[in-house]
Design a protein around this motif. Structure first.
Motif, short mmCIF file in Angstrom:
data_model
loop_
_atom_site.label_atom_id
_atom_site.label_comp_id
_atom_site.label_asym_id
_atom_site.label_seq_id
_atom_site.Cartn_x
_atom_site.Cartn_y
_atom_site.Cartn_z
N ALA A 162 8.76 4.61 9.32
CA ALA A 162 8.30 4.46 7.93
C ALA A 162 7.71 3.09 7.62
O ALA A 162 8.21 2.06 8.07
CB ALA A 162 9.47 4.74 6.99
N ASP A 163 6.63 3.11 6.82
CA ASP A 163 6.06 1.87 6.27
C ASP A 163 6.86 1.45 5.03
O ASP A 163 6.90 0.28 4.68
CB ASP A 163 4.60 2.09 5.85
CG ASP A 163 3.78 2.67 6.99
OD1 ASP A 163 3.72 2.02 8.05
OD2 ASP A 163 3.23 3.79 6.83
N THR A 204 9.02 11.72 3.98
CA THR A 204 10.09 12.45 4.67
C THR A 204 11.35 12.25 3.86
O THR A 204 11.78 11.11 3.64
CB THR A 204 10.29 11.89 6.10
OG1 THR A 204 9.04 11.95 6.79
CG2 THR A 204 11.33 12.70 6.86
N LEU A 205 11.90 13.35 3.35
CA LEU A 205 13.11 13.28 2.51
C LEU A 205 14.33 13.51 3.40
O LEU A 205 14.58 14.61 3.87
CB LEU A 205 13.01 14.34 1.40
CG LEU A 205 14.01 14.32 0.27
CD1 LEU A 205 14.15 12.93 -0.34
CD2 LEU A 205 13.58 15.31 -0.81
N CYS A 206 15.04 12.42 3.68
CA CYS A 206 16.20 12.50 4.59
C CYS A 206 17.48 12.69 3.78
O CYS A 206 17.56 12.26 2.63
CB CYS A 206 16.32 11.21 5.40
SG CYS A 206 14.83 10.76 6.31
N HIS A 207 18.49 13.32 4.39
CA HIS A 207 19.74 13.63 3.68
C HIS A 207 20.85 13.75 4.69
O HIS A 207 20.65 13.48 5.89
CB HIS A 207 19.55 14.92 2.85
CG HIS A 207 18.86 16.00 3.61
ND1 HIS A 207 19.51 16.74 4.57
CD2 HIS A 207 17.57 16.42 3.59
CE1 HIS A 207 18.65 17.60 5.09
NE2 HIS A 207 17.46 17.42 4.52
N PRO A 211 0.82 -1.22 0.00
CA PRO A 211 0.00 0.00 0.00
C PRO A 211 0.86 1.27 0.00
O PRO A 211 1.78 1.38 0.80
CB PRO A 211 -0.81 -0.10 1.29
CG PRO A 211 -0.67 -1.52 1.76
CD PRO A 211 0.63 -2.03 1.21
N ILE A 212 0.53 2.18 -0.91
CA ILE A 212 1.27 3.45 -0.98
C ILE A 212 0.41 4.58 -0.39
O ILE A 212 0.90 5.42 0.37
CB ILE A 212 1.65 3.77 -2.45
CG1 ILE A 212 2.59 2.68 -3.01
CG2 ILE A 212 2.31 5.15 -2.55
CD1 ILE A 212 2.97 2.86 -4.47
N LYS A 213 -0.90 4.55 -0.73
CA LYS A 213 -1.81 5.60 -0.23
C LYS A 213 -1.77 5.61 1.31
O LYS A 213 -1.97 4.58 1.93
CB LYS A 213 -3.24 5.33 -0.69
CG LYS A 213 -3.50 5.79 -2.09
CD LYS A 213 -5.00 5.92 -2.38
CE LYS A 213 -5.23 6.55 -3.72
NZ LYS A 213 -4.70 5.80 -4.86
N GLY A 214 -1.50 6.77 1.87
CA GLY A 214 -1.51 6.91 3.31
C GLY A 214 -0.25 6.40 3.99
O GLY A 214 -0.10 6.54 5.21
N ALA A 215 0.67 5.80 3.23
CA ALA A 215 1.88 5.25 3.85
C ALA A 215 2.83 6.38 4.27
O ALA A 215 2.87 7.44 3.65
CB ALA A 215 2.60 4.32 2.87
N GLU A 216 3.57 6.12 5.34
CA GLU A 216 4.68 6.99 5.73
C GLU A 216 5.91 6.48 5.00
O GLU A 216 6.26 5.28 5.13
CB GLU A 216 4.96 6.87 7.25
CG GLU A 216 3.91 7.46 8.14
CD GLU A 216 4.00 8.98 8.24
OE1 GLU A 216 5.05 9.55 7.88
OE2 GLU A 216 3.00 9.59 8.65
N VAL A 217 6.55 7.32 4.20
CA VAL A 217 7.72 6.89 3.43
C VAL A 217 8.95 7.68 3.86
O VAL A 217 8.90 8.91 3.92
CB VAL A 217 7.50 7.10 1.91
CG1 VAL A 217 8.67 6.54 1.11
CG2 VAL A 217 6.19 6.46 1.45
N ALA A 218 10.02 6.97 4.17
CA ALA A 218 11.30 7.65 4.41
C ALA A 218 12.17 7.43 3.19
O ALA A 218 12.50 6.29 2.85
CB ALA A 218 11.99 7.10 5.65
N VAL A 219 12.50 8.52 2.49
CA VAL A 219 13.41 8.45 1.35
C VAL A 219 14.75 8.98 1.85
O VAL A 219 14.82 10.08 2.40
CB VAL A 219 12.89 9.31 0.17
CG1 VAL A 219 13.89 9.31 -0.98
CG2 VAL A 219 11.53 8.82 -0.31
N VAL A 220 15.80 8.18 1.70
CA VAL A 220 17.11 8.60 2.21
C VAL A 220 18.00 8.95 1.01
O VAL A 220 18.36 8.06 0.23
CB VAL A 220 17.74 7.48 3.07
CG1 VAL A 220 19.03 7.97 3.69
CG2 VAL A 220 16.76 7.00 4.13
N GLY A 221 18.29 10.21 0.84
CA GLY A 221 19.07 10.70 -0.31
C GLY A 221 18.24 11.70 -1.09
O GLY A 221 17.08 11.41 -1.42
N ARG A 222 18.84 12.86 -1.41
CA ARG A 222 18.05 13.92 -2.06
C ARG A 222 18.51 14.22 -3.48
O ARG A 222 18.26 15.29 -4.03
CB ARG A 222 18.09 15.20 -1.22
CG ARG A 222 19.48 15.73 -0.99
CD ARG A 222 19.48 16.97 -0.12
NE ARG A 222 20.74 17.05 0.61
CZ ARG A 222 20.96 17.90 1.60
NH1 ARG A 222 20.04 18.73 2.00
NH2 ARG A 222 22.13 17.93 2.22
#
Ligand SMILES: Nc1nc2c(c(=O)[nH]1)N[C@@H](CN(C=O)c1ccc(C(=O)N[C@@H](CCC(=O)O)C(=O)O)cc1)CN2
Length: 282
Positions: free
Chosen positions: A204-205, A188-191, A155-166
């Motif tokens: 994150a999910d 959340t875009l982490c860097h 599931p993507i809708k409503g998921a909490e996503v942590a992306v590491v790298g900008r």
């Protein structure tokens, strides 16, 4: 527990089978899609990726045009190659392989490309269209990640996503893609400036690791059951090392192999952009 494998190789094979049919249909109407690549220098990783792109083209029936320039190529020489591809009727889409040698102005080169031939979705006009959430060729790795998650029913809708790298090819573009209304994730875009990376990842999910730091994401940082996608490519003793530690498989619900996960999807979605551009132009 052992994570379900998010098999990019198998999913890419399905996409390529569909593209093969569509390319054959285009050819029946007298249109042959053609991908151009501009490679500057001799970075070993880039050489492998560009060679792979041309092999993929041959597999699905797309013509390909390869422009290789030495690492010493000047800005004017690369611009001339871009101008030629912009004008070439055989080239329906093309890419400039990144990273470029440091003496070149990558942004100026991307801006010089014809946005209608931008097979990577990285031209500022096409990224601007993504910001505006209107139709545009999508950056290949982010699009591949979304399709891989969908293929496995994550599931993507409503998921909490942590992306590491900008970086522009993955992290920043993926943030834009996942926050469109059609995806509706919270990103959340982490860097490198992120204060509490472990805290963000733990919530994150879905975790997308694209930092290029081997084993950055460790087992204790991952929420049990989360989907973890490893985009990182570092070469350690000649072998690919991802950003995700191997034992994350014991806690994650879904995990990409690396190699064999996001990489093949990136290549398949590049072909897809070329075919879509040719279909649009007919
Ligand atoms: N113009 C671009 N430059 C770069 C992009 C991009 O999308 N456009 N992305 C990356 C590199 N890349 C595509 O160019 C890419 C990386 C990895 C793979 C891949 O299939 N990897 C295999 C392993 C291959 C190996 O042995 O190294 C895998 O993951 O299974 C494809 C494309 C940066 N530059």
């Amino acid at each position: 527990m052992s994570a379900v494998k998010l098999d990019g190789k198998a999913t890419a094979a399905k996409i390529k089978a569909d593209l093969t049919t569509r390319v054959a249909a285009l050819k029946e109407r007298g249109i042959t899609p053609g991908l151009g690549t501009v490679l500057v220098g001799d970075d070993p990783g880039s050489q492998i990726y560009v060679a792979g792109k041309h092999r993929d083209c041959a597999e699905v029936g797309i013509a390909s045009i390869r422009v290789d320039l030495p690492a010493s190529a000047t800005q004017a020489e690369v611009e001339a190659a871009i101008d030629e591809l912009n004008a070439s009727p055989e080239c329906t889409g093309y890419i400039v392989q990144l990273p470029l040698p440091r003496h070149l102005d990558a942004m100026a080169l991307l801006e010089r490309m014809d946005p209608a031939k931008d097979a990577d979705g990285l031209h500022p006009i096409n990224l601007g269209r993504l910001v505006h959430m209107v139709d545009a060729p999508l950056p290949c790795t982010p699009h591949g990640i979304v399709l891989l998650l969908q293929e496995y029913g994550v599931p993507i809708k409503g998921a909490e996503v942590a992306v590491v790298g900008r970086g522009i090819t993955v992290g920043r573009s993926l943030g834009l893609l996942l926050t469109r209304r059609s995806e509706n994730a919270t990103v959340t875009l982490c860097h490198t400036g992120t204060q509490d990376l472990a805290g963000h990842v733990r919530r994150a999910d879905i975790v997308v690791a694209a930092a290029g730091v081997p084993d950055l994401i460790t087992r204790d940082m991952v929420k049990p059951g989360a989907a973890v996608l490893d985009v990182g490519v570092s070469r350690v003793n000649g072998k690919i090392a991802g950003d995700v530690a191997l034992d994350v498989a014991e806690v994650a619900g879904f995990l990409t192999p690396n190699p064999g996960g996001v990489g093949p999807m990136t290549r398949a979605l590049l072909l897809s952009n070329v075919v879509e551009a040719a279909e649009r132009a007919q």
